[in-house]
Write a protein that holds these residues in place. Structure first.
Motif, short mmCIF file in Angstrom:
data_model
loop_
_atom_site.label_atom_id
_atom_site.label_comp_id
_atom_site.label_asym_id
_atom_site.label_seq_id
_atom_site.Cartn_x
_atom_site.Cartn_y
_atom_site.Cartn_z
N ALA A 215 0.86 -1.17 0.04
CA ALA A 215 0.09 -0.14 0.07
C ALA A 215 0.85 1.23 0.09
CB ALA A 215 -0.87 -0.16 0.94
N CYS A 216 1.83 1.07 0.77
CA CYS A 216 2.91 2.67 0.81
C CYS A 216 3.57 2.58 -0.52
CB CYS A 216 3.80 2.44 2.13
SG CYS A 216 4.93 3.65 2.07
N GLY A 217 3.91 1.43 -1.09
CA GLY A 217 4.60 1.42 -2.44
C GLY A 217 3.56 2.39 -3.44
N ALA A 218 2.55 1.80 -3.46
CA ALA A 218 1.50 2.30 -4.52
C ALA A 218 1.33 3.78 -4.32
CB ALA A 218 0.22 1.60 -4.32
N ILE A 219 1.25 4.26 -2.95
CA ILE A 219 1.14 5.76 -2.88
C ILE A 219 2.46 6.36 -3.09
CG2 ILE A 219 1.08 7.50 -1.00
CD1 ILE A 219 -0.64 5.65 0.55
N VAL A 220 3.73 6.06 -2.93
CA VAL A 220 4.88 6.44 -3.32
C VAL A 220 4.92 6.68 -4.76
CG1 VAL A 220 7.29 6.30 -3.27
CG2 VAL A 220 6.11 5.93 -1.24
N LEU A 221 4.57 5.56 -5.35
CA LEU A 221 4.95 5.31 -6.89
C LEU A 221 3.84 6.61 -7.43
CD1 LEU A 221 6.09 3.88 -9.24
CD2 LEU A 221 4.06 2.28 -9.09
N ALA A 222 2.64 6.69 -7.10
CA ALA A 222 1.68 7.52 -7.53
C ALA A 222 2.42 8.92 -7.37
CB ALA A 222 0.34 7.42 -7.05
N GLY A 223 2.93 9.24 -6.49
CA GLY A 223 3.56 10.52 -6.07
C GLY A 223 4.71 10.63 -7.16
N LEU A 224 5.32 9.81 -7.29
CA LEU A 224 6.49 9.78 -8.28
C LEU A 224 6.09 10.13 -9.73
CD1 LEU A 224 9.12 7.22 -7.21
CD2 LEU A 224 9.15 9.54 -6.55
N VAL A 225 5.09 9.45 -10.14
CA VAL A 225 4.38 9.67 -11.49
C VAL A 225 3.85 11.05 -11.52
CG1 VAL A 225 2.55 9.13 -12.92
CG2 VAL A 225 3.50 7.22 -11.65
N PHE A 264 0.52 13.40 0.60
CA PHE A 264 0.42 11.94 0.61
C PHE A 264 1.61 11.10 0.96
CE2 PHE A 264 -3.62 12.70 -1.71
CZ PHE A 264 -4.22 11.56 -1.46
N LEU A 265 2.62 11.74 0.46
CA LEU A 265 4.29 11.15 0.67
C LEU A 265 4.45 11.24 2.09
CD1 LEU A 265 6.22 12.50 -2.42
CD2 LEU A 265 5.21 10.04 -2.11
N VAL A 266 4.39 12.14 2.93
CA VAL A 266 4.67 12.41 4.26
C VAL A 266 3.85 11.70 5.26
CG1 VAL A 266 5.00 14.02 6.09
CG2 VAL A 266 5.81 14.61 3.96
N SER A 267 2.61 11.62 4.73
CA SER A 267 1.55 10.81 5.61
C SER A 267 1.76 9.20 5.34
CB SER A 267 0.06 10.91 5.15
OG SER A 267 -0.27 12.61 5.10
N ALA A 268 1.85 8.71 4.23
CA ALA A 268 2.30 7.37 4.08
C ALA A 268 3.66 7.09 4.74
CB ALA A 268 2.73 6.93 2.79
N SER A 269 4.61 7.77 4.40
CA SER A 269 5.92 7.53 5.39
C SER A 269 5.71 7.62 6.99
CB SER A 269 7.03 8.26 4.91
OG SER A 269 6.78 9.63 5.35
N THR A 270 4.93 8.57 7.51
CA THR A 270 4.96 8.53 8.83
C THR A 270 4.05 7.44 9.41
OG1 THR A 270 5.01 10.97 8.68
CG2 THR A 270 4.11 10.20 10.62
N ALA A 271 3.01 7.05 8.68
CA ALA A 271 2.15 5.95 9.18
C ALA A 271 2.65 4.83 8.94
CB ALA A 271 1.02 5.82 8.36
N LEU A 272 3.74 4.84 7.93
CA LEU A 272 4.56 3.46 8.03
C LEU A 272 5.52 3.21 9.28
CD1 LEU A 272 5.26 0.79 6.07
CD2 LEU A 272 7.10 2.10 5.00
N ILE A 273 6.35 4.01 9.56
CA ILE A 273 7.19 3.86 10.33
C ILE A 273 7.22 4.69 11.72
CG2 ILE A 273 9.05 2.93 8.96
CD1 ILE A 273 10.49 5.63 9.20
#
Length: 349
Positions: A215-225, A264-273
């Motif tokens: 799930a985190c990888g999908a969010i990060v990939l979408a941000g990079l796109v 999105f990126l900060v929220s995903a990374s913060t929620a992950l670790i």
């Protein structure tokens, strides 16, 4: 007058500025390649050092699975934090500011505190699932932080004028407000519940699940796109609002898109670790110093790769010393010193 044959025989001399620009470009790509090699070596060393000697055993397979998830989490967090910090500094025009100033860390801690305070007495199983790092907890925490940050952006930037300074001021105020509420409710918790909240105060890569990584990888990939679609417009944004508008870039639209991607990126990374307040400040400014430029085609990959080197190398060194869960504390300490150095030496731009 020289004939055509004589003119063709003469060597063509490039201007010194052209030669210097070509040399700088090659040096910067060399920095990217070296950082990529060091990042790959750090990840490989982290995995290999943690594996037991008995190859093919159950312990070896378990360790390989755990370390592989650990390495993937490091890559995702490094990319999310590195890209979000560089983009945030681009739209704000300041190298000291980071997305952490918008109160993401404080909001994450408030969410953890509220879940433990209100849900543990009623349903400990649900509360444990939301705070333990499972998929439901990751998605719910990411959604709350994204909705809060996006609402703030649309509220403050919804008018005709884009006021970044007002946005930063409101973000700092909300961050202090969230942290004060969290501190108040933490004082009302019993010791066992407080220990559960305290675990969420520091970043940790332990126990990251595969579905959460996907799930985190999908969010990060979408941000990079989205970043790839913006392309060279990000470099134009470095010139400031008026020059960017004069060159045909919709400054307000790009600013809002970048801030949403950052949320999105900060929220995903913060929620992950968990929260890492000064990590982005370290890798972004280290990338600027190594490259000597702010062009995004260089700074974005180098910032991400330096994040991988720092996290993987730090985890490996601390694991060899028998010290766990101390990397986030070291990062905050070093980042705090760097923040004071940049502030006192007036190197914000």
């Amino acid at each position: 007058m020289a004939d055509s044959a004589t003119l063709e025989a003469r060597p063509v001399h490039h201007a010194p500025g052209v030669k210097r620009a070509e040399s700088d470009r090659r040096r910067r790509w060399a920095v990217v390649v070296v950082c990529a090699v060091l990042a790959a070596a750090s990840l490989a060393a982290l995995v290999l050092v943690g594996l037991p000697d008995t190859v093919g055993s159950k312990a070896w397979s378990y360790s390989l699975d755990r370390l592989s998830r650990h390495a993937v989490a490091i890559v995702l967090v490094s990319v999310a934090v590195g890209v979000s910090t560089v983009l945030f500094q681009t739209v704000t025009g300041n190298r000291i500011l980071t997305p952490a100033l918008m109160g993401f860390d404080s909001l994450y801690l408030l969410i953890q505190t509220m879940l433990v305070f209100f849900m543990v007495p009623r349903d400990a199983a649900i509360a444990g699932g939301l705070t333990s790092g499972g998929l439901s907890g990751f998605l719910s925490q990411t959604a709350i932080m994204v909705i809060a940050s996006t609402s703030l952006y649309l509220w403050l930037l919804g008018g005709r004028k884009t006021d970044i300074h007002l946005l930063l001021l409101v973000g700092v105020v909300f961050g202090v407000f969230f942290r004060s509420i969290s501190s108040f409710f933490q004082r009302l918790l019993d010791p066992a519940a407080y220990l559960q909240v305290q675990d969420a105060m520091f970043a940790s890569f332990r126990g990251v699940q595969v579905d959460v990584l996907i799930a985190c990888g999908a969010i990060v990939l979408a941000g990079l796109v989205v970043v790839a679609i913006l392309g060279r417009r990000l470099d134009v944004m470095l010139l400031g609002r008026d020059p960017a508008v004069a060159l045909g870039v919709n400054h307000r639209q790009v600013t809002i898109v970048v801030l949403v991607v950052v949320s999105f990126l900060v929220s995903a990374s913060t929620a992950l670790i968990g929260p890492v307040m000064f990590f982005g400040l370290i890798v972004a400014n280290a990338a600027y110093a190594l490259l000597g430029t702010t062009l995004h085609r260089f700074t974005l990959p180098v910032a991400c790769l330096l994040g991988v080197i720092a996290l993987a190398g730090g985890e490996m060194v601390l694991a060899s010393l028998g010290v766990e869960s101390a990397l986030s504390i070291i990062i905050e300490f070093v980042g705090g010193l760097l923040f004071l150095f940049l502030l006192l030496t007036n190197r914000a731009r």
